[in-house]
Design a protein around this motif. Structure first.
Motif, PDB file in Angstrom:
ATOM      1  N   UNK A 147       0.810  -1.221   0.000  1.00 40.90           N
ATOM      2  CA  UNK A 147       0.000   0.000   0.000  1.00 40.90           C
ATOM      3  C   UNK A 147       0.840   1.267   0.000  1.00 40.90           C
ATOM      4  N   UNK A 148       0.279   2.343  -0.592  1.00 40.69           N
ATOM      5  CA  UNK A 148       1.019   3.597  -0.756  1.00 40.69           C
ATOM      6  C   UNK A 148       1.478   4.182   0.565  1.00 40.69           C
ATOM      7  N   UNK A 149       0.718   3.927   1.627  1.00 40.87           N
ATOM      8  CA  UNK A 149       1.103   4.492   2.914  1.00 40.87           C
ATOM      9  C   UNK A 149       1.559   3.389   3.867  1.00 40.87           C
ATOM     10  N   UNK A 167       5.234   4.523  -6.196  1.00 38.11           N
ATOM     11  CA  UNK A 167       4.411   3.575  -5.449  1.00 38.11           C
ATOM     12  C   UNK A 167       4.638   2.186  -6.006  1.00 38.11           C
ATOM     13  N   UNK A 169       2.177  -0.543  -5.315  1.00 48.31           N
ATOM     14  CA  UNK A 169       0.877  -1.089  -5.675  1.00 48.31           C
ATOM     15  C   UNK A 169       0.455  -0.476  -7.008  1.00 48.31           C
ATOM     16  N   UNK A 170      -0.304  -1.238  -7.785  1.00 49.93           N
ATOM     17  CA  UNK A 170      -0.760  -0.761  -9.081  1.00 49.93           C
ATOM     18  C   UNK A 170       0.407  -0.529 -10.039  1.00 49.93           C
ATOM     19  N   UNK A 248      -6.125  -7.951 -11.395  1.00 53.31           N
ATOM     20  CA  UNK A 248      -7.311  -7.188 -11.009  1.00 53.31           C
ATOM     21  C   UNK A 248      -7.070  -6.440  -9.696  1.00 53.31           C
ATOM     22  N   UNK A 251      -3.090  -4.541  -9.922  1.00 50.21           N
ATOM     23  CA  UNK A 251      -2.646  -3.824 -11.111  1.00 50.21           C
ATOM     24  C   UNK A 251      -3.472  -2.594 -11.427  1.00 50.21           C
ATOM     25  N   UNK A 252      -3.292  -2.096 -12.633  1.00 51.44           N
ATOM     26  CA  UNK A 252      -4.012  -0.932 -13.135  1.00 51.44           C
ATOM     27  C   UNK A 252      -4.560  -1.290 -14.512  1.00 51.44           C
ATOM     28  N   UNK A 253      -5.278  -0.352 -15.135  1.00 51.98           N
ATOM     29  CA  UNK A 253      -5.747  -0.650 -16.488  1.00 51.98           C
ATOM     30  C   UNK A 253      -4.610  -1.019 -17.447  1.00 51.98           C
TER      31      UNK A 253
ATOM     32  N   UNK B 219      -2.653   9.014 -10.745  1.00 47.75           N
ATOM     33  CA  UNK B 219      -2.440   7.656 -10.248  1.00 47.75           C
ATOM     34  C   UNK B 219      -3.096   7.399  -8.911  1.00 47.75           C
ATOM     35  N   UNK B 220      -3.920   8.347  -8.433  1.00 49.86           N
ATOM     36  CA  UNK B 220      -4.556   8.179  -7.121  1.00 49.86           C
ATOM     37  C   UNK B 220      -6.066   8.265  -7.242  1.00 49.86           C
ATOM     38  N   UNK B 266      -5.859   7.572 -13.986  1.00 51.89           N
ATOM     39  CA  UNK B 266      -6.757   6.595 -13.364  1.00 51.89           C
ATOM     40  C   UNK B 266      -5.969   5.373 -12.927  1.00 51.89           C
ATOM     41  N   UNK B 267      -6.088   5.066 -11.677  1.00 52.07           N
ATOM     42  CA  UNK B 267      -5.352   3.927 -11.153  1.00 52.07           C
ATOM     43  C   UNK B 267      -6.074   2.620 -11.421  1.00 52.07           C
ATOM     44  N   UNK B 268      -7.373   2.617 -11.167  1.00 50.91           N
ATOM     45  CA  UNK B 268      -8.118   1.374 -11.355  1.00 50.91           C
ATOM     46  C   UNK B 268      -9.561   1.664 -11.715  1.00 50.91           C
ATOM     47  N   UNK B 281      -6.020   5.085   1.758  1.00 51.25           N
ATOM     48  CA  UNK B 281      -5.287   6.188   1.132  1.00 51.25           C
ATOM     49  C   UNK B 281      -4.533   5.792  -0.122  1.00 51.25           C
ATOM     50  N   UNK B 282      -4.739   4.548  -0.602  1.00 54.48           N
ATOM     51  CA  UNK B 282      -4.104   4.164  -1.866  1.00 54.48           C
ATOM     52  C   UNK B 282      -4.681   4.972  -3.017  1.00 54.48           C
TER      53      UNK B 282
END
Lengths: 302, 411
Positions: A147-149, A167, A169-170, A248, A251-253, B219-220, B266-268, B281-282
């Motif tokens: 996670x980012x944080x 980051x 994640x994603x 899913x 990841x990201x698009x 990205x958030x 867009x992240x997701x 907070x992701x």
């Protein structure tokens, strides 16, 4: 397999009986095959045929009007044209995850097989322990870890290894990490099984013949563990290439794999293209496995 | 296994002397079966149209003799209470249990609807072939409810059994285009689509365009993977009317979305699961559903809901009685029960979505006075003037749009 297993012990007699008429062989083996064959027919053959036929339906159909069989091979062309990128990405991610699994799994399996002593059983249980929780929960936990944080990202930022906007994640890294983690046991267990069978005296003999530890490993341990390595590679690569949960959730698009696309297409009601992509994925994997096994050999896999 | 090798080799040699090896036999047999069988099988495939009519699919109603009802709903979509029985904590569903006591109908409540498209896939084969799904009521969002009604998969309701519904259903939900007289559907709850943000990580985000362009949010940000919700805002951003648009306008809006995806903003694309990422907070801000946000605010006061400048997306989830459901009269009793204002208020106080029942606002005074003035549960006319619904699409167009949309969100 069941047929050959039934006859294995009696190989010598069998050879002696070779001159007798073939009817003597009996039907027991085939009767034993029946339950398995029935199972495969219902749950493999029929679905496969349905899938292949769906992939050739006219894509202009809909649930409302039904789909007609028009031998529309164009579905395959359309699928590859529109989703070639995701296809390539799936194979690359699966390959990276498999390599990572080998790098992590081989030393681990080696340690369990040769160095763990009385901790052997405990270590094996630890390898299998993650299976006691669901696949989904394990993958979701990675969201927390990366996670980012979270702790990991904060630490990496403090160490300047990750930029202030960075980051984990994603990113493709997260997806490959998730794949590696989830399929690692499938690499470790077959490797352990083949390493464990190696007679340590062979390595000792190698040392007696002035082989360096590395040469002994390369010429004795590695070749003898090949069956495990081949099995582990297949068990990791095949499910990883079709996986969509990791892409899913982590990841990201831009990291979506072919599994995500197939899932979405089925959801959107585009059954013919979705089926064509599924068949293509199956065919590509079978072809790759075939080539790999040709090169690596399955003779020892049994 | 290598110690058996000589035995195996011997066996193979033996078999081979008879002309055909076991492997060869199996290979030959399966290949020839495949070659002979598959073209015939494949050609015989093809599927029939799945459309049904009242004549082609007749359902029986066993409600008079069977006091039972199978109810499928979304998770976290009904009031829940915990109480102690013999020192053990048990969860109960208060309003539903009162219904059982009142009517003597035994309700089997399942939360097996997680996603409209996924649920459609689950019941499509049965309903298309006019077979029972084992459910008497299920709850689906407008567009999917419309799709099922147009496929003829939903039984017609008898309004004589629905006096509360007729009396208390709010005006703006009385006649949707896809079911003008509410002959097939009764709203369960409505909700709004807007923007949510986590105030701990970012300042206020006022419009959807800001959400998708602001540099510090790169990205958030997440958007919803439901096409209606997301494309509604894209259509607004590109200046089209989401309630009435053309193919070209949809294409332009989709290109706009592609631009945002390509920019890495867009992240997701998510379903309900944005809740987790937003809490952690992701993601700092996202497109969100009102009820989720109110529910999150109980645990995390940093989560805020914003009405975007572009307007709000308005949708309802609808109770439907599918073909071949055996307990339609029982189902109607349940629908009518939830249109009693007091019951409706008890439900709304827990699920926090828009309550479709007139009179529930007054009844809410006694249940939770803090919610009476909440516009996300009891919106007034002015509030609703910001709300937009997504145009009704026919089966073919929807399929095309969904496919194009899924290609963009997954590039």
């Amino acid at each position: 397999m069941s047929v050959s297993a039934a006859h294995l012990g009696g190989g010598e007699q069998q050879q002696a009986a070779a001159v007798e008429p073939p009817q003597k062989r009996g039907v027991t083996g085939y009767i034993l095959l029946l339950p398995g064959a029935l199972w495969l027919t219902i749950f493999f053959l029929v679905p496969t045929i349905t899938l292949v036929s769906t992939s050739l339906y006219d894509p202009a159909g809909s649930v409302e009007t039904g789909y007609s069989m028009t031998w529309h091979w164009q579905n395959y062309v359309d699928g590859i044209r529109d989703y070639g990128v995701q296809f390539g990405r799936s194979l690359v991610y699966a390959l990276l995850a498999t390599v990572a699994c080998i790098l992590l799994g081989y030393p681990l399996a080696y340690a369990i097989a040769f160095k763990s002593g009385r901790w052997k059983n405990l270590m094996l249980v630890l390898v299998i322990a993650p299976f006691f929780t669901s696949f989904l929960v394990r993958t979701l936990s990675w969201q927390l870890l990366l996670g980012d944080n979270g702790f990991l990202v904060e630490t990496l930022k403090t160490l300047q290894l990750l930029g202030p906007d960075g980051h984990l994640l994603a990113t493709p890294f997260a997806v490959v990490t998730g794949l590696t983690y989830n399929f690692l046991p499938f690499m470790v267990l077959p490797l352990y099984a083949s390493l464990e069978k190696i007679d340590p005296r062979l390595v000792e003999a190698g040392h007696d013949l002035y082989a360096s530890p590395f040469t002994a490993f390369r010429k004795i341990t590695l070749p003898l563990s090949m069956p495990g390595l081949v099995a582990g590679t297949l068990l990791t690569f095949i499910p990883a290439a079709g996986d969509y949960i990791n892409a899913e959730l982590l990841g990201t698009p831009t990291t979506r794999m072919i599994g995500n696309e197939i899932q979405d297409l089925f959801g959107a009601g585009a059954y013919p293209v979705a089926a064509a992509l599924s068949v293509t994925l199956m065919a590509v994997i079978v072809a790759m496995v075939f080539l790999y096994v040709r090169r690596a050999g399955t003779e020892e896999l049994v | 296994m290598s110690q058996h090798r000589s035995g195996l080799d011997a066996l193979m040699a033996t078999v081979q002397t008879r002309g055909v090896s076991r492997r060869g036999f199996l290979r030959g047999a399966s290949l020839s079966a495949l070659a002979l069988g598959s073209p015939g099988l494949l050609a015989a495939c093809g599927t029939e149209g799945a459309k049904q009519t009242a004549e082609s699919c007749v359902s029986k109603d066993l409600s008079a003799t069977e006091k039972m009802l199978n109810f499928s709903n979304w998770p976290e979509y009904i009031d829940v209470a915990t109480k102690k029985v013999n020192g053990q904590k048990v969860t109960t569903l208060p309003t539903l249990e009162d219904f059982e006591k009142m009517t003597g109908i035994d309700v089997e409540y399942n939360t097996d609807v997680n996603d409209n498209a996924e649920f459609f896939a689950k019941v499509r084969n049965q309903l298309g072939a006019c077979e029972p799904t084992g459910r008497d009521i299920f709850v689906l969002t407008d567009w999917m409810a419309a799709r099922m009604v147009s496929l003829g998969w939903i039984q017609e309701l008898d309004h004589a059994n629905l006096p509360n519904v007729d009396a208390n259903l709010v005006e703006n939900l009385k006649s949707p285009a896809w079911d003008p007289n509410r002959d097939h559907s009764v709203p369960w709850q409505s909700g709004l689509t807007g923007i949510a943000y986590n105030a701990k990580y970012t300042g206020e985000v006022g419009s959807m365009e800001e959400l998708l362009t602001r540099a510090d949010l790169k990205g958030k940000v997440s958007l919803l993977s439901e096409m209606n919700d997301t494309m509604l805002f894209m259509l607004r951003i590109t200046g089209a009317d989401p309630e009435k648009f053309t193919d070209e306008e949809f294409g332009v809006a989709l290109d706009k979305l592609q631009e945002y995806v390509d920019s890495g903003q867009i992240r997701r694309f998510t379903g309900n699961d944005y809740v987790r990422d937003l809490n952690a907070g992701n993601i700092a801000a996202c497109e969100a559903w009102s009820g989720d946000v109110i529910a999150m605010q109980y645990d995390n006061p940093d989560i805020k809901f914003v009405i975007p400048e572009e307007g709000l997306g308005l949708w309802s989830d609808n109770m439907l009685v599918p073909n071949k459901a055996d307990h339609k009269a029982n189902a109607e009793k349940l629908m009518d029960y939830y249109y009693d204002p007091v019951v409706a208020a008890r439900l709304a106080a827990w699920v926090n979505y828009i309550c479709p029942v007139n009179g529930a606002q007054a009844a809410m005074e006694k249940i939770d006075a803090s919610l009476v003035e909440n516009p996300l549960i009891f919106p007034d006319a002015e509030f609703l003037s910001n709300a937009m619904a997504f145009m009704d699409l026919d089966e073919k167009t929807r399929q095309q749009y969904e496919q194009d949309f899924s290609r963009v969100i997954g590039s």
